[in-house]
Enzyme design. Structure first.
Site, PDB file in Angstrom:
ATOM      1  N   SER A   1       0.921  -1.321   0.033  1.00  0.00           N
ATOM      2  CA  SER A   1       0.135   0.084  -0.004  1.00  0.00           C
ATOM      3  C   SER A   1       0.861   1.194  -0.201  1.00  0.00           C
ATOM      4  O   SER A   1       2.124   1.224   0.163  1.00  0.00           O
ATOM      5  CB  SER A   1      -1.029  -0.151   1.411  1.00  0.00           C
ATOM      6  OG  SER A   1      -1.546  -1.244   1.234  1.00  0.00           O
ATOM      7  N   GLY A   2       0.316   2.296  -0.317  1.00  0.00           N
ATOM      8  CA  GLY A   2       1.028   3.602  -0.422  1.00  0.00           C
ATOM      9  C   GLY A   2       1.472   4.074  -1.838  1.00  0.00           C
ATOM     10  O   GLY A   2       1.052   3.374  -2.668  1.00  0.00           O
TER      11      GLY A   2
ATOM     12  N   THR B   1       4.413   4.670  -3.182  1.00  0.00           N
ATOM     13  CA  THR B   1       5.442   4.130  -4.049  1.00  0.00           C
ATOM     14  C   THR B   1       5.014   2.531  -4.234  1.00  0.00           C
ATOM     15  O   THR B   1       5.240   2.094  -5.475  1.00  0.00           O
ATOM     16  CB  THR B   1       6.823   4.053  -3.146  1.00  0.00           C
ATOM     17  OG1 THR B   1       6.989   5.216  -2.551  1.00  0.00           O
ATOM     18  CG2 THR B   1       7.931   3.231  -3.885  1.00  0.00           C
TER      19      THR B   1
ATOM     20  N   ASP C   1       6.604  -3.630  -0.632  1.00  0.00           N
ATOM     21  CA  ASP C   1       5.663  -2.547   0.216  1.00  0.00           C
ATOM     22  C   ASP C   1       6.379  -1.373   0.453  1.00  0.00           C
ATOM     23  O   ASP C   1       7.721  -1.450   0.319  1.00  0.00           O
ATOM     24  CB  ASP C   1       5.120  -3.264   1.260  1.00  0.00           C
ATOM     25  CG  ASP C   1       3.843  -2.402   1.821  1.00  0.00           C
ATOM     26  OD1 ASP C   1       3.648  -1.329   1.235  1.00  0.00           O
ATOM     27  OD2 ASP C   1       3.252  -3.242   2.541  1.00  0.00           O
ATOM     28  N   GLY C   2       5.829  -0.357   0.730  1.00  0.00           N
ATOM     29  CA  GLY C   2       6.629   0.821   1.135  1.00  0.00           C
ATOM     30  C   GLY C   2       6.887   0.768   2.659  1.00  0.00           C
ATOM     31  O   GLY C   2       6.479  -0.023   3.318  1.00  0.00           O
ATOM     32  N   ALA C   3       7.225   2.077   2.901  1.00  0.00           N
ATOM     33  CA  ALA C   3       7.438   2.218   4.696  1.00  0.00           C
ATOM     34  C   ALA C   3       7.550   3.602   4.728  1.00  0.00           C
ATOM     35  O   ALA C   3       7.788   4.617   3.812  1.00  0.00           O
ATOM     36  CB  ALA C   3       8.620   1.520   4.816  1.00  0.00           C
TER      37      ALA C   3
ATOM     38  N   LYS D   1       5.338   1.426   9.880  1.00  0.00           N
ATOM     39  CA  LYS D   1       4.316   1.641   8.712  1.00  0.00           C
ATOM     40  C   LYS D   1       3.184   2.062   8.989  1.00  0.00           C
ATOM     41  O   LYS D   1       2.865   1.597  10.285  1.00  0.00           O
ATOM     42  CB  LYS D   1       4.301   0.131   7.825  1.00  0.00           C
ATOM     43  CG  LYS D   1       5.423   0.074   6.908  1.00  0.00           C
ATOM     44  CD  LYS D   1       5.561  -1.411   6.027  1.00  0.00           C
ATOM     45  CE  LYS D   1       4.203  -1.616   5.488  1.00  0.00           C
ATOM     46  NZ  LYS D   1       3.932  -0.466   4.436  1.00  0.00           N
TER      47      LYS D   1
ATOM     48  N   GLY E   1       1.053   4.630   7.659  1.00  0.00           N
ATOM     49  CA  GLY E   1       0.457   5.936   7.576  1.00  0.00           C
ATOM     50  C   GLY E   1      -0.796   5.820   6.678  1.00  0.00           C
ATOM     51  O   GLY E   1      -1.650   6.915   6.934  1.00  0.00           O
TER      52      GLY E   1
ATOM     53  N   GLU F   1      -0.643  -5.466   5.982  1.00  0.00           N
ATOM     54  CA  GLU F   1       0.580  -5.187   5.562  1.00  0.00           C
ATOM     55  C   GLU F   1       1.427  -6.572   6.266  1.00  0.00           C
ATOM     56  O   GLU F   1       2.379  -7.030   5.717  1.00  0.00           O
ATOM     57  CB  GLU F   1       1.080  -3.821   5.516  1.00  0.00           C
ATOM     58  CG  GLU F   1       0.381  -2.945   4.717  1.00  0.00           C
ATOM     59  CD  GLU F   1       0.848  -1.404   4.514  1.00  0.00           C
ATOM     60  OE1 GLU F   1       0.556  -0.753   3.913  1.00  0.00           O
ATOM     61  OE2 GLU F   1       1.335  -1.172   5.799  1.00  0.00           O
TER      62      GLU F   1
END
Length: 238
Positions: A30-31, A33, A87-89, A100, A102, A109
């Site tokens: 998710s997110g 990026t 995944d992003g961070a 993670k 946000g 996740e």
């Protein structure tokens, strides 16, 4: 032309997709990026460069995007294993521990990341920090009827916890699981993520928190050098 941060995100998203092989079961994060990564994956599937991919998403937003791009999807309960999760961070420390959540998707996740054979994190260089929680609040998902109680218990652990309020509706943010989110600032940041993760998750009323401890195998960092976006690869040492 995209701004520098977007260019960094695009670079790491493209680098992450290069790790995907035909026939993989993928955890799709998710997110912002991760969204770029999903778009790049969709393009490769549409062109025939990748085949027989199955995605497991970590948010409703990601599910909608992947479906629109024609990426075959399965529920987490319908797969025996995940080959690769990307995944992003929000923050990454020198030991590859993460914050993670946000987007308030950290429960799903973390389930996907912990199921994956390899977990690759994609971030731009602004997300690399020396110590967690000095610049980004730690999300803690709580049962709706327990948030006040958990808020008090977090204060006993040295944290200031505020109920996350929604931006486009009245009232608090509600997660995909129907719970609420407390955003926590620990005095002096988080020195021992592993210990704090356990302490918070042991509080009655807590479903999960946004500390991702000992899960990350590789971090792809987007950076700008001489005005050009590139990628730095960081691999965890066993």
């Amino acid at each position: 032309m995209a701004d520098l941060q977007t260019q960094m995100k695009q670079a790491v998203a493209a680098a992450a997709v290069e790790q995907i092989k035909d026939g993989m079961v993928l955890g799709l994060g998710s997110g912002s990026t991760a969204a770029l990564m999903i778009q790049a994956l969709g393009a490769k599937l549409a062109s025939g460069e990748l085949r027989e991919i199955v995605g497991v998403t970590t948010s409703f937003q990601g599910e909608v995007m992947a479906a629109e791009l024609g990426i075959p999807l399965r529920n987490l309960t319908a797969v025996d294993r995940i080959d690769l999760a990307i995944d992003g961070a929000d923050e990454v420390d020198p030991s590859f521990q993460l914050i993670k959540g946000g987007g308030a998707c950290h429960v799903q996740e973390k389930l996907v990341a912990s199921r994956a054979d390899r977990f690759v994190v994609v971030v731009d260089s602004t997300k690399i920090v020396d110590r967690l929680n000095l610049g980004f609040l730690l999300p803690v998902e709580v049962l709706p009827g327990a948030w006040r109680q958990v808020q008090g218990r977090l204060a006993e652990l040295g944290g200031i916890a505020d109920l996350r309020m929604a931006q486009c509706k009245a009232g608090p943010v509600v997660t995909d699981q129907g719970n609420l989110v407390l955003d926590v600032s620990m005095a002096g940041g988080i020195g021992d993520p592993e210990d704090l993760e356990c302490r918070i998750n042991n509080l009655p009323g807590v479903l999960e928190n946004g500390l991702f401890v000992n899960l990350t195998d590789e971090v792809l960092v987007g950076q700008i050098s001489d005005g050009v976006a590139g990628v730095r690869r960081l691999q965890r040492r066993e």
